[in-house]
Design a protein around this motif. Structure first.
Motif, PDB file in Angstrom:
ATOM      1  N   LYS A 224       0.968  -1.202   0.129  1.00  0.00           N
ATOM      2  CA  LYS A 224      -0.041  -0.054   0.164  1.00  0.00           C
ATOM      3  C   LYS A 224       0.762   1.352   0.103  1.00  0.00           C
ATOM      4  CE  LYS A 224      -3.931  -2.083   0.507  1.00  0.00           C
ATOM      5  NZ  LYS A 224      -5.310  -1.941  -0.465  1.00  0.00           N
TER       6      LYS A 224
ATOM      7  N   ASN B  13       0.792  -9.263   3.560  1.00  0.00           N
ATOM      8  CA  ASN B  13      -0.219  -9.277   2.652  1.00  0.00           C
ATOM      9  C   ASN B  13      -1.905  -9.581   3.385  1.00  0.00           C
ATOM     10  OD1 ASN B  13       1.179  -8.910   0.429  1.00  0.00           O
ATOM     11  ND2 ASN B  13       1.804 -11.117   0.254  1.00  0.00           N
ATOM     12  N   SER B  14      -1.806  -9.364   4.655  1.00  0.00           N
ATOM     13  CA  SER B  14      -2.910  -9.964   5.394  1.00  0.00           C
ATOM     14  C   SER B  14      -3.859  -8.372   5.553  1.00  0.00           C
ATOM     15  CB  SER B  14      -2.794 -10.435   6.532  1.00  0.00           C
ATOM     16  OG  SER B  14      -2.383  -9.557   7.711  1.00  0.00           O
ATOM     17  N   ARG B  15      -5.023  -8.545   5.798  1.00  0.00           N
ATOM     18  CA  ARG B  15      -5.926  -7.422   6.196  1.00  0.00           C
ATOM     19  C   ARG B  15      -5.812  -7.079   7.312  1.00  0.00           C
ATOM     20  NH1 ARG B  15      -7.785  -3.037   4.550  1.00  0.00           N
ATOM     21  NH2 ARG B  15      -9.335  -2.542   6.152  1.00  0.00           N
TER      22      ARG B  15
ATOM     23  N   GLU C 217      -2.704  -4.624   7.256  1.00  0.00           N
ATOM     24  CA  GLU C 217      -3.219  -3.363   6.820  1.00  0.00           C
ATOM     25  C   GLU C 217      -3.923  -2.453   8.038  1.00  0.00           C
ATOM     26  OE1 GLU C 217      -5.574  -4.161   3.234  1.00  0.00           O
ATOM     27  OE2 GLU C 217      -3.570  -5.226   2.498  1.00  0.00           O
ATOM     28  N   ASP C 218      -4.781  -3.213   8.779  1.00  0.00           N
ATOM     29  CA  ASP C 218      -5.637  -2.438   9.790  1.00  0.00           C
ATOM     30  C   ASP C 218      -4.564  -2.047  10.809  1.00  0.00           C
ATOM     31  OD1 ASP C 218      -7.706  -3.158   8.413  1.00  0.00           O
ATOM     32  OD2 ASP C 218      -8.422  -4.756   9.744  1.00  0.00           O
TER      33      ASP C 218
ATOM     34  N   GLU D 152      -2.919   1.048   9.317  1.00  0.00           N
ATOM     35  CA  GLU D 152      -3.802   2.043   9.567  1.00  0.00           C
ATOM     36  C   GLU D 152      -3.905   2.859  10.944  1.00  0.00           C
ATOM     37  OE1 GLU D 152      -7.809   1.616   7.782  1.00  0.00           O
ATOM     38  OE2 GLU D 152      -6.725   0.282   6.187  1.00  0.00           O
TER      39      GLU D 152
END
Length: 64
Positions: free
Chosen positions: A8, A35-37, A40-41, A44
């Motif tokens: 990202k 590569n995991s959600r 990414e969380d 963020e």
């Protein structure tokens, strides 16, 4: 200033030392979780905290 790359974009080292251990944890586990959600969380959350702490610092300096 140190950083690491993700799918990202770039994640920059924090300006606030309170987030240093969070950043180091993200950097250390990027190759496994990258590569995991969930990861990414976490990024963020880290970036939101960095932004909020910058604003809080600027507000406290302005009111002094």
């Amino acid at each position: 200033m140190s950083h690491f790359d993700t799918d990202k974009g770039i994640v920059w080292a924090p300006m606030n030392p309170l987030l240093e251990s969070f950043y180091n944890h993200l950097a250390a586990h990027q190759s496994v979780l990258g590569n995991s959600r969930f990861y990414e969380d976490l990024i963020e959350i880290y970036e939101t905290l960095e932004h909020d702490l910058k604003e809080e610092n600027h507000e406290s300096v302005a009111t002094e």
